[in-house]
Design an enzyme around this catalytic site. Sequence first.
Site, PDB file in Angstrom:
ATOM      1  N   VAL A 140     -16.362-141.732  22.685  1.00 40.79           N
ATOM      2  CA  VAL A 140     -16.454-140.877  23.862  1.00 40.79           C
ATOM      3  C   VAL A 140     -17.621-141.376  24.701  1.00 40.79           C
ATOM      4  CG1 VAL A 140     -16.747-138.535  24.732  1.00 40.79           C
ATOM      5  CG2 VAL A 140     -15.576-138.912  22.553  1.00 40.79           C
ATOM      6  N   CYS A 141     -17.362-141.579  25.989  1.00 41.64           N
ATOM      7  CA  CYS A 141     -18.425-141.957  26.918  1.00 41.64           C
ATOM      8  C   CYS A 141     -19.094-143.250  26.453  1.00 41.64           C
ATOM      9  CB  CYS A 141     -19.413-140.795  27.043  1.00 41.64           C
ATOM     10  SG  CYS A 141     -20.599-140.920  28.376  1.00 41.64           S
ATOM     11  N   SER A 142     -20.425-143.258  26.363  1.00 39.64           N
ATOM     12  CA  SER A 142     -21.150-144.472  26.002  1.00 39.64           C
ATOM     13  C   SER A 142     -21.083-144.780  24.515  1.00 39.64           C
ATOM     14  CB  SER A 142     -22.618-144.348  26.442  1.00 39.64           C
ATOM     15  OG  SER A 142     -23.202-143.183  25.898  1.00 39.64           O
TER      16      SER A 142
END
Length: 312
Positions: free
Chosen positions: A101-103
């Site tokens: 998720v995300c970074s």
Amino acid sequence: MIGVLIFPDFQLLDASGPISVFEIAGRLAGKPTSIRVLSEMPGAVRSSSGVEMLARGLRSASGLSTLIVAGGEGVISASKSARYLAFVRTAAKRGVRIASVCSGAYVIAEAGLLDGRRATTHWRRTRHFLATYPKVKLESDRIFVRDGDIWTSAGISAGIDLALAMVAEDFGEEVSRQTARQLVVYARRSGGQSQFSSLLELKAPTGRFASLLTWARENLDAPLTVEHLAEKAGMSSRHFTRAFVAETGTTPFKAVERLRLEVARQQVQSSSEAIERVAHSTGFRDPERMRRAFIRAFGQPPQSLRRAARAS
């Protein structure tokens, strides 16, 4: 069993969003899902917000079917942890479905799992990610990307989109739709990363020009010249331009173009309307003018974005 990997200064929603999706989906499907939060050291792990989440150690992760790696402020440190990287690599070798998720994509990329694969991450990380991991085929304007058993998603809330897609694979589309309704979110968002919203990118969009920008977005086929906007705001053109730049951080011309680009991209990606009609309805008038604007903003012409959206 679903494992959610966290670390100090992780983003809370990166973990809690997918957890909520799988919890609700399992209940709706009549197949309660076992979910474990994992970290290098067992115990309370502090998120970037200061809120702590209780995690188990990595040794308690036997029987995983899916591993979701959170992102957040501490992701760079986490991506340098030999224990985290070995854990992710081992899970992948065992056939575990790996997601970020995300970074959190940094951890997966550092583990070498994204080399030669398509992936995405938070749009603010795009340049750094590309420079750090040139072997990854980064698709920066995607909500989530699946390449085999490796899934990556864009910024923060996109983890919910990714988890819903996994639920559709695990329990079927109907359970995924019911889960989305329970969460009051879209079952499948169209278009690219929602963080590109032009109104959100403008500095102080809730100031005195908020209503003007909203009106402009709803009337993109109007001329929307500086004179037209200034008249709408009840100001002289010179005073309007100075005040607008001071409040929004950009010129009226650039703000209008960004609004047109946002709406045009949504129409290009989510409809079959002719490119020429999209150009006219969003105020570009000339398809070639819109094509040049797309290349400047997104690095691709409208037709390429449409093909990519249909392929996904």
